[in-house]
Every structure is written in C-alpha cells, then in structure tokens.
Design a protein around this motif. Structure first.
Motif, PDB file in Angstrom:
ATOM      1  N   THR B 346       6.017   0.287   0.642  1.00 26.16           N
ATOM      2  CA  THR B 346       7.360   0.636   0.179  1.00 26.16           C
ATOM      3  C   THR B 346       7.273   1.265  -1.201  1.00 26.16           C
ATOM      4  OG1 THR B 346       7.851  -1.533   1.070  1.00 26.16           O
ATOM      5  CG2 THR B 346       9.702  -0.292   0.182  1.00 26.16           C
ATOM      6  N   PHE B 347       7.938   2.400  -1.352  1.00 26.25           N
ATOM      7  CA  PHE B 347       8.000   3.046  -2.660  1.00 26.25           C
ATOM      8  C   PHE B 347       9.245   2.559  -3.380  1.00 26.25           C
ATOM      9  CE2 PHE B 347       9.275   6.765  -5.293  1.00 26.25           C
ATOM     10  CZ  PHE B 347       8.219   6.680  -6.185  1.00 26.25           C
ATOM     11  N   THR B 348       9.088   1.988  -4.579  1.00 20.81           N
ATOM     12  CA  THR B 348      10.241   1.434  -5.284  1.00 20.81           C
ATOM     13  C   THR B 348      10.584   2.218  -6.535  1.00 20.81           C
ATOM     14  OG1 THR B 348       8.844  -0.049  -6.555  1.00 20.81           O
ATOM     15  CG2 THR B 348       9.712  -0.911  -4.492  1.00 20.81           C
ATOM     16  N   GLY B 349       9.989   3.385  -6.711  1.00 16.77           N
ATOM     17  CA  GLY B 349      10.278   4.162  -7.910  1.00 16.77           C
ATOM     18  C   GLY B 349       9.271   3.872  -8.992  1.00 16.77           C
ATOM     19  N   VAL B 350       9.363   2.655  -9.557  1.00 18.38           N
ATOM     20  CA  VAL B 350       8.406   2.293 -10.602  1.00 18.38           C
ATOM     21  C   VAL B 350       7.048   1.930 -10.013  1.00 18.38           C
ATOM     22  CG1 VAL B 350      10.054   1.570 -12.341  1.00 18.38           C
ATOM     23  CG2 VAL B 350       9.278  -0.066 -10.645  1.00 18.38           C
ATOM     24  N   GLY B 351       7.001   1.774  -8.715  1.00 21.76           N
ATOM     25  CA  GLY B 351       5.711   1.419  -8.137  1.00 21.76           C
ATOM     26  C   GLY B 351       5.725   1.438  -6.633  1.00 21.76           C
ATOM     27  N   ASN B 352       4.611   0.982  -6.078  1.00 22.07           N
ATOM     28  CA  ASN B 352       4.491   0.831  -4.633  1.00 22.07           C
ATOM     29  C   ASN B 352       4.279  -0.625  -4.317  1.00 22.07           C
ATOM     30  OD1 ASN B 352       4.540   3.379  -3.086  1.00 22.07           O
ATOM     31  ND2 ASN B 352       2.954   3.956  -4.563  1.00 22.07           N
ATOM     32  N   GLN B 353       4.976  -1.087  -3.287  1.00 21.28           N
ATOM     33  CA  GLN B 353       4.718  -2.452  -2.849  1.00 21.28           C
ATOM     34  C   GLN B 353       4.087  -2.392  -1.469  1.00 21.28           C
ATOM     35  OE1 GLN B 353       7.792  -5.491  -3.467  1.00 21.28           O
ATOM     36  NE2 GLN B 353       7.393  -6.158  -1.372  1.00 21.28           N
ATOM     37  N   TYR B 354       2.986  -3.081  -1.325  1.00 18.75           N
ATOM     38  CA  TYR B 354       2.294  -3.112  -0.044  1.00 18.75           C
ATOM     39  C   TYR B 354       2.284  -4.528   0.482  1.00 18.75           C
ATOM     40  CZ  TYR B 354       0.313   1.224  -1.893  1.00 18.75           C
ATOM     41  OH  TYR B 354       0.154   2.454  -2.432  1.00 18.75           O
ATOM     42  N   ILE B 355       2.420  -4.656   1.797  1.00 21.29           N
ATOM     43  CA  ILE B 355       2.129  -5.937   2.426  1.00 21.29           C
ATOM     44  C   ILE B 355       0.886  -5.702   3.270  1.00 21.29           C
ATOM     45  CG2 ILE B 355       2.938  -7.701   4.026  1.00 21.29           C
ATOM     46  CD1 ILE B 355       5.772  -7.031   3.009  1.00 21.29           C
ATOM     47  N   VAL B 356      -0.163  -6.439   2.926  1.00 24.47           N
ATOM     48  CA  VAL B 356      -1.462  -6.228   3.561  1.00 24.47           C
ATOM     49  C   VAL B 356      -1.789  -7.464   4.388  1.00 24.47           C
ATOM     50  CG1 VAL B 356      -3.924  -5.831   3.150  1.00 24.47           C
ATOM     51  CG2 VAL B 356      -2.213  -4.776   1.648  1.00 24.47           C
ATOM     52  N   GLU B 357      -2.149  -7.238   5.655  1.00 24.71           N
ATOM     53  CA  GLU B 357      -2.472  -8.358   6.528  1.00 24.71           C
ATOM     54  C   GLU B 357      -3.981  -8.526   6.594  1.00 24.71           C
ATOM     55  OE1 GLU B 357      -0.168  -9.879  10.304  1.00 24.71           O
ATOM     56  OE2 GLU B 357      -1.570  -8.291  10.850  1.00 24.71           O
ATOM     57  N   LEU B 358      -4.431  -9.750   6.315  1.00 24.29           N
ATOM     58  CA  LEU B 358      -5.868 -10.026   6.381  1.00 24.29           C
ATOM     59  C   LEU B 358      -6.250 -10.321   7.832  1.00 24.29           C
ATOM     60  CD1 LEU B 358      -6.247 -12.331   3.250  1.00 24.29           C
ATOM     61  CD2 LEU B 358      -6.262  -9.829   3.390  1.00 24.29           C
ATOM     62  N   ALA B 359      -7.552 -10.479   8.065  1.00 22.48           N
ATOM     63  CA  ALA B 359      -8.055 -10.687   9.428  1.00 22.48           C
ATOM     64  C   ALA B 359      -7.431 -11.933  10.062  1.00 22.48           C
ATOM     65  CB  ALA B 359      -9.578 -10.799   9.395  1.00 22.48           C
ATOM     66  N   ASN B 360      -7.166 -12.968   9.234  1.00 24.64           N
ATOM     67  CA  ASN B 360      -6.630 -14.220   9.799  1.00 24.64           C
ATOM     68  C   ASN B 360      -5.099 -14.270   9.754  1.00 24.64           C
ATOM     69  OD1 ASN B 360      -6.433 -14.300   7.096  1.00 24.64           O
ATOM     70  ND2 ASN B 360      -7.087 -16.429   6.869  1.00 24.64           N
ATOM     71  N   ASP B 361      -4.451 -13.130   9.742  1.00 31.10           N
ATOM     72  CA  ASP B 361      -2.989 -13.018   9.776  1.00 31.10           C
ATOM     73  C   ASP B 361      -2.303 -13.418   8.470  1.00 31.10           C
ATOM     74  OD1 ASP B 361      -3.210 -12.089  12.267  1.00 31.10           O
ATOM     75  OD2 ASP B 361      -2.446 -13.889  13.289  1.00 31.10           O
ATOM     76  N   THR B 362      -3.052 -13.815   7.440  1.00 29.60           N
ATOM     77  CA  THR B 362      -2.428 -14.081   6.147  1.00 29.60           C
ATOM     78  C   THR B 362      -1.914 -12.766   5.580  1.00 29.60           C
ATOM     79  OG1 THR B 362      -4.142 -15.697   5.820  1.00 29.60           O
ATOM     80  CG2 THR B 362      -2.783 -15.191   3.901  1.00 29.60           C
ATOM     81  N   ARG B 363      -0.702 -12.829   4.970  1.00 30.12           N
ATOM     82  CA  ARG B 363      -0.156 -11.594   4.389  1.00 30.12           C
ATOM     83  C   ARG B 363      -0.225 -11.663   2.869  1.00 30.12           C
ATOM     84  NH1 ARG B 363       4.855 -10.284   8.494  1.00 30.12           N
ATOM     85  NH2 ARG B 363       3.488 -10.020  10.291  1.00 30.12           N
ATOM     86  N   ILE B 364      -0.660 -10.574   2.278  1.00 32.70           N
ATOM     87  CA  ILE B 364      -0.814 -10.493   0.822  1.00 32.70           C
ATOM     88  C   ILE B 364       0.112  -9.387   0.316  1.00 32.70           C
ATOM     89  CG2 ILE B 364      -2.417  -9.919  -1.050  1.00 32.70           C
ATOM     90  CD1 ILE B 364      -3.287 -12.447   0.202  1.00 32.70           C
ATOM     91  N   THR B 365       0.861  -9.714  -0.718  1.00 33.75           N
ATOM     92  CA  THR B 365       1.714  -8.693  -1.331  1.00 33.75           C
ATOM     93  C   THR B 365       0.978  -8.074  -2.512  1.00 33.75           C
ATOM     94  OG1 THR B 365       3.624 -10.002  -0.714  1.00 33.75           O
ATOM     95  CG2 THR B 365       3.986  -8.280  -2.337  1.00 33.75           C
ATOM     96  N   VAL B 366       0.991  -6.769  -2.558  1.00 33.64           N
ATOM     97  CA  VAL B 366       0.332  -6.052  -3.651  1.00 33.64           C
ATOM     98  C   VAL B 366       1.377  -5.174  -4.317  1.00 33.64           C
ATOM     99  CG1 VAL B 366      -1.459  -4.392  -4.268  1.00 33.64           C
ATOM    100  CG2 VAL B 366      -1.842  -6.000  -2.392  1.00 33.64           C
ATOM    101  N   TYR B 367       1.360  -5.186  -5.640  1.00 31.18           N
ATOM    102  CA  TYR B 367       2.313  -4.353  -6.353  1.00 31.18           C
ATOM    103  C   TYR B 367       1.543  -3.406  -7.261  1.00 31.18           C
ATOM    104  CZ  TYR B 367       6.305  -2.866  -8.958  1.00 31.18           C
ATOM    105  OH  TYR B 367       7.257  -2.086  -9.525  1.00 31.18           O
ATOM    106  N   ALA B 368       1.628  -2.107  -6.959  1.00 32.53           N
ATOM    107  CA  ALA B 368       0.881  -1.119  -7.745  1.00 32.53           C
ATOM    108  C   ALA B 368       1.854  -0.272  -8.531  1.00 32.53           C
ATOM    109  CB  ALA B 368       0.040  -0.249  -6.818  1.00 32.53           C
ATOM    110  N   GLN B 369       1.610  -0.161  -9.832  1.00 35.44           N
ATOM    111  CA  GLN B 369       2.487   0.644 -10.679  1.00 35.44           C
ATOM    112  C   GLN B 369       2.363   2.116 -10.349  1.00 35.44           C
ATOM    113  OE1 GLN B 369       1.839  -0.419 -14.839  1.00 35.44           O
ATOM    114  NE2 GLN B 369       4.009   0.019 -15.079  1.00 35.44           N
TER     115      GLN B 369
END
Lengths: 278, 409
Positions: B346-369
């Motif tokens: 997702t592009f939020t203007g000030v950055g990008n937000q990613y939801i990344v799924e790991l191999a075991n279905d755990t979801r990680i949120t990443v916020y990149a400026q």
C-alpha cells in the motif's frame, strides 16, 4: 394510463397545498374551542345590567365600564381574592422548597443510601392521581379528629400537600439532564458542597424550579375542592365565587376573571420574550 | 491484601518490579525529570467496585514539573486513578501523597489539584470570565487580582478578549482551552487531564497537542494526562505508563517504552509490533539467539530479554519501520533476516506499507519511508526482510494479550 412527470408534479403540488391548509385550520378550531368561554366572559364583563339583582345575564343590553369601576363593590370578594394570593404565595414557597429537595434526593440517591425510594415514588404518583375530593375529605377528617381549627394554616397545609408532587416531578425532569461533572468541577475549584449547590446546581435547575413553582401557584389559586373542605370560616377566591354564583354570577366575578386572564397572558408573553433573549 | 489477591500476586509483583526498574533507568539516564522530587506518590492503591478491582495495587511516582501520561484501553483503570487523585473516588486500600502530604481521603475542595474534565464541564450559566475566575473567587482573591490573572491566563491559552462570551458560543477547541485556563489559573500542584481531546476532530487534536505541551512548558505545572490514544501520549509526555486491568504494564519515557516494550500488551498497544513466537536457543552476555517457527533464528541484545522470563518461550518483536526490504541476502551483514512473499503493498504518500507472509503463514508488517529506495516489491513477489539486531526486543508471551489490545482499544 401512464401519467407524465409534469402531471405527477402538478398533482403533488396540489396535494401539498391542501396539506398546508388542513393542520392550521384544525389547530385554530381547537384554540377557538378552548378560548370560547373566556371570550364570552370578557364580553359580558362589559354588559349593562338593568334588573334590580346585580347578576350577569347573557343577553346583550349595552356596553359599560361600570363593573370595572365598581370592581370591589361586592362584600367579601376583595378579601377572598387577597386571601387566595397570600395562600398561593405561602404554599408555593413551601411546596417549591420541599419538592425541589425531594426531587434532588430521588435523582441522586438509590438504595441502599435511600431506603424506601420505591415507596416514596409510589406515594408521589398516588398524590397526583388521587381524586381531590378524597384528599379533601380525609384531610377534614384528620383536622376534625385532632381538633385543629380550620383556617389559613389548614389551607396552607392542604395546598402544600397537593402541589409538592408537581414541583418534584418538574424539577426531577430538569435534573435528569444535569451533568454531574459540573458539580465535580465546582468541588475541584474549591467550592464546598453548599456553595456548589448555591453557585452551580441551583442556578442550573432554576428553570425547572420556577416552572414547578408556577404550577404550584396555579394549582393553589384555583383550587376549590380541597379548599372547601379545610377553609373553615374563611373563603379563598374560588370558594367565594362558588358560593356567590349559587344565586347568579355577580359581574365583578367576570371582571376579576378577565383581569386574572390578562395577567396570565402577560406573564406567559414575558417568559416567552425572556426565553428568546436567552 | 496479599492473601486476598493471592492468585494474581505473583504476576502483579513481577510487573511492578519490572516497571520500577525501567522507571529507575529512565530517571537516571534519559528522562528530563532526572533527580527531581516526587510530587505525587501513589502507594499500593487499589480500588474495588463491587468486588472487581478497577485499580489493583498500583504504585507510581510522578515528578515535579513533568508531563506524565496514563495510557490504556477503556476499563484499564486510568480514569479511576485520575479520579482518586482528584478526590472524586476514595481508594479501597493504599495511600496517595501530594507534595509529601497524605491526601488519600481529602475532599476535592481541600486539595491542591485541578482537573480538566473530559466534557470540559464549563458552567453554562456563567460567562468565560466567571468560569475562569471561579477558583480564585472561592479563595477570596481581590477583585483587581482576579481581573488581572484572568486576562493573563486567557492570553496564555490564546483566547484574549473572550471574557464576556458564554461557553455555548465557543467551538470545542476554544471550550477546551477555557477549561484548561480555569484549572491552571489556580496554579495547582498537579493538573489532571481526563481525555480532554476525545471530543475534538483529528486536525484540531493535533494542534492542541502541540499547544498543550507549549502551555505546560510555559507554566511549569505537573500534568497528569489520561488517554487511550497512544500517539497523543507519546507526542506530549515526558514519561508515560501503560495500564491494563488496573495494573501498570510498562513505564518510562515514550522512547524507552516504544523501543523496549516489556510485555506483549505494551508492544501491541503502543504502536504496531511484529511478534514472532520462539524458543531461546542460546544466550551469552551480549547476544541471545531465538529460534522462531520455520527454523529461522533471530538475534537480540541479551539486555533486552524480559526480566520475568521463565522457561525458554519468548516472543521476539520488531517495529514495522525498523525493517527494510533488501534485494538479496548477500549484503545483509549482521542483521536479522526473514524471507517471505508480499501479500499487500500500500502506498500511503509518506511511505509504503507491506504485509509480507512468511513460509509458516505468519504475517509481518513492514513500513518503508518514501525516500526513493530502489527496492519496492509488488504484491506476490518474493522479499527478503532485514533489520538490525539492536532493534529487536522480546516479551513474555501472554495469553489473550494481543486479543485484548484489539478489542479494547
């Protein structure tokens, strides 16, 4: 058979015009019904009387200010009027104080601090719902049994008794919307409980208290049934009028009626103007 | 007390111990209030409402001149704590000292504390001048002084010339500043603020946060601010305490609490956290290695391990903005890495937000400026996540903690 949009619009406009007429007409009819006896009273307070007995006749025989000039030319009428005013003021003050405090207690406290709250509420309701004739008769019984002389004191007791519940109900309605944090704010700023009541609570519930007081006064000033039981040898205005009209209505009664009505209208107007100013 | 709360006592004790350790650390090193006198001392205070504890054996010191926030979801006991300080509720047990004096059972009108109420509670029948002057009048301050001080304080809250208006003629933000002026004019030892911004819209709230902090600095009065809004608490506070179920779960400067949350609840309530359940695999004086699901290991500084840890089960955490998405594992260096697939970008203007799924279905949120970084994977693409070891923290896994944070906030 399909209607064009313009047709539908024309129909709706017509219907809307009709709708705009019906309700106002109906309202005016109701108002006419309500004020009709008052209008008659006002008109015939200016009627001349030619017969020897000075009682109102409902046949128009000429306009006169005579009865307004001779407004107190009826033995006992003025005295009973002032008695009613005094009675109204005294009983209103007492009923307003008692009723307001009762309302605060009922809104603020509940069991276990306020045991028997449900009973108090029930008594209040009964007080409003009970037929006056029952209350008057039982009060007379009490006064006779305990040998209490009927007069101003018994009248005040009776009037306070039937108006206190109305004050409580009115003030309680006002208190229901009261934001308790206003009182907490007053405490917080250093006001002790009594100052808080005087400076914050009372001014804010004042409209309710005044409305309750007005109601108590109105109830007192035209009470006949209870007063008749407990007045003894003195006659408040309604009791007097009732006695006087047994032979025929003296025109002064209409004069007083007209004046009281006009004063009432004036007060209602004044409160309306004040409310608008706020 | 101890026997009454026997079941929960161990848990409470561990939290209070931990809290006081963080507290000490922040006072000596990073807190701007270091070395100052405790103006408010809450000592073992509990408040029971019909057998359920709104506040449970709470101990807390607030220092002179600091901006302190109590943060937590509704029903966590923060407002009850504030009301006990204001004198509107009496503690069931425990003591409250104000400036060294026991005020536990003192009526509100006898204590040197003023409150800004959530509803502002401005007197509708009085104009702004009389509202603000209310406290001074109760103390019989002379007429001239009242007039002078009211106009001074209205100047400070940026409402000069509003004396003759009624509260109903003011906007929400202006009413709030009147409520603030009405409390501050009494120069209390402690000012209580009970979620004062909850009725304001987002933009106004942001302005008022800055404004409130400025006023606090200007008048130098100790503020105790109660809120459920973590951003608000972090923006303004010198120190804050996160409360849950009547207990303080974490206390310290916003930076300390954000960077090193001590419980799972704090980690999820205060900002967003990625938490991975795991087992401690090895631990030495400087670095601890945790094996998370999927066999990957994550390292963190040993000092970041929670003190109350028993056994080897932990949850390791990292804040979304600490993670970068890197092109390949070759230039990761000593950082922690995880491999996954981008689910949502997702592009939020000030950055990008990613939801990344790991191999075991755990979801990680990443916020990149949004600073023009070259790696910007799209949905469905593989991604390698990396973050520095020192930005990793660990909390004791607590049943129901994350669920609570979602449903109560």
């Amino acid at each position: 058979m399909s209607l064009s949009a313009a047709d539908i619009r024309a129909q709706r406009t017509k219907r809307r015009h009709l709708g705009r007429l019906i309700l106002p007409t109906y309202s005016w009819l109701v108002i006419a019904y309500l004020v009709f006896p008052i209008i008659i009273m006002i008109i015939f307070s200016f009627n001349q009387i030619h017969s020897g007995m000075q009682v109102v006749s409902f046949a128009w025989s000429g306009f006169t200010f005579q009865w307004y000039h001779q407004w107190n030319n009826l033995p006992g009428l003025t005295a009973s009027f002032w008695l009613s005013i005094r009675l109204g003021v005294v009983s209103t003050i007492i009923a307003t104080v008692l009723g307001t405090l009762l309302a605060i207690a009922l809104v603020r406290y509940r069991p276990p601090q306020f045991r028997g709250k449900a009973i108090v509420e029930q008594v209040l309701f009964t007080n409003i719902a009970a037929p006056e004739i029952v209350m008057g008769a039982s009060l007379l019984g009490v006064f006779v049994t305990y040998n209490i002389a009927r007069g101003f004191l018994t009248l005040v007791l009776a009037h306070v008794m039937f108006s206190v519940a109305y004050v409580t109900v009115t003030v309680r309605a006002r208190l229901a919307g009261f934001d308790r944090s206003l009182e907490e704010a007053a405490y917080d700023l250093g006001a002790k409980p009594l100052s808080t009541f005087r400076l914050v609570t009372l001014p804010l519930i004042m409209p309710g208290v005044l409305a309750g007081a007005l109601m108590a006064f109105a109830l007192s000033i035209d009470d006949y049934v209870t007063s008749n039981f407990v007045s003894g040898s003195i006659s408040p205005f309604p009791v007097y009028i009732f006695g006087a009209t047994r032979v025929g209505t003296p025109p002064q009664v209409f004069v007083f009626g007209t004046v009281i009505f006009l004063v009432g209208i004036g007060m209602a107007m004044a409160s309306l103007v004040l409310a608008k100013k706020e | 007390m101890r026997t009454f709360w026997g079941v929960r006592q161990g848990y409470i004790q561990s939290v209070t111990n931990r809290a006081s350790e963080v507290d000490t650390a922040s006072r000596d090193i990073s807190s701007p209030t270091g070395g100052r006198r405790a103006i408010v001392q809450i000592q073992g205070v509990s408040k029971l409402f019909e057998d359920s504890a709104a506040v449970n054996n709470l101990s807390l010191d607030i220092y002179e001149g600091e901006f302190f926030s109590l943060l937590g979801p509704s029903g966590c006991g923060k407002t009850t704590t504030l009301r006990m300080l204001g004198g509107f509720e009496e503690p069931t047990t425990g003591r409250i000292l104000l400036g060294g004096k026991d005020v536990t059972y003192l009526a509100p009108y006898h204590r040197d504390v003023n409150t800004v109420f959530q509803s502002y509670a401005l007197f509708p029948h009085l104009n702004i001048f009389e509202n603000v002057a209310f406290g001074l009048r109760r103390r019989h301050v002379s007429k001239d002084d009242v007039a002078r001080r009211v106009s001074e304080i209205l100047e400070i809250v940026d409402l000069p010339g509003f004396e003759k208006r009624r509260a109903s003629q003011l906007s929400g933000g202006q009413q709030q500043r009147v409520a603030l002026a009405r409390a501050l004019i009494n120069e209390p030892t402690l000012l209580l603020l009970d979620e004062p911004m909850s009725a304001l819209d987002a933009k106004l709230r942001h302005q008022m946060q800055i404004e409130l902090k400025r006023i606090q600095t200007q008048v130098g009065i100790t503020f105790l601010y109660v809120t459920h809004d973590q951003e608000e608490a972090m923006t303004m506070s010198d120190r804050l305490a996160v409360m849950r179920h009547g207990v303080i779960e974490g206390i310290g400067s916003p930076k300390d609490i954000y960077d090193s949350p001590t419980t799972e609840f704090v980690a999820t309530f205060l900002g967003a956290s990625n938490l991975l359940a795991g087992e401690v695999a090895s631990s030495d004086a400087t670095t601890t290695v945790v094996r998370v699901a999927g066999g990957t290991t994550v390292s963190l500084p040993t000092e970041r391990l929670p003190k109350g840890l028993d056994g080897t089960s932990v949850k390791v955490g990292v804040r979304p903005e600490k993670i970068s998405i890197v092109p390949s594992t070759s230039d990761v260096g000593a950082r922690n890495t995880l491999r996954g697939r981008v689910l949502v970008s997702t592009f939020t203007g000030v950055g990008n937000q990613y939801i990344v799924e790991l191999a075991n279905d755990t979801r990680i949120t990443v916020y990149a400026q949004n600073i023009g970084s070259d790696v910007a994977p799209r949905s469905g693409e593989e991604a390698i996540l990396a973050w520095p070891v020192e930005h990793t923290f660990a909390v004791v896994p607590m049943e129901g903690a994350s669920r609570d944070a979602e449903s109560e906030s």
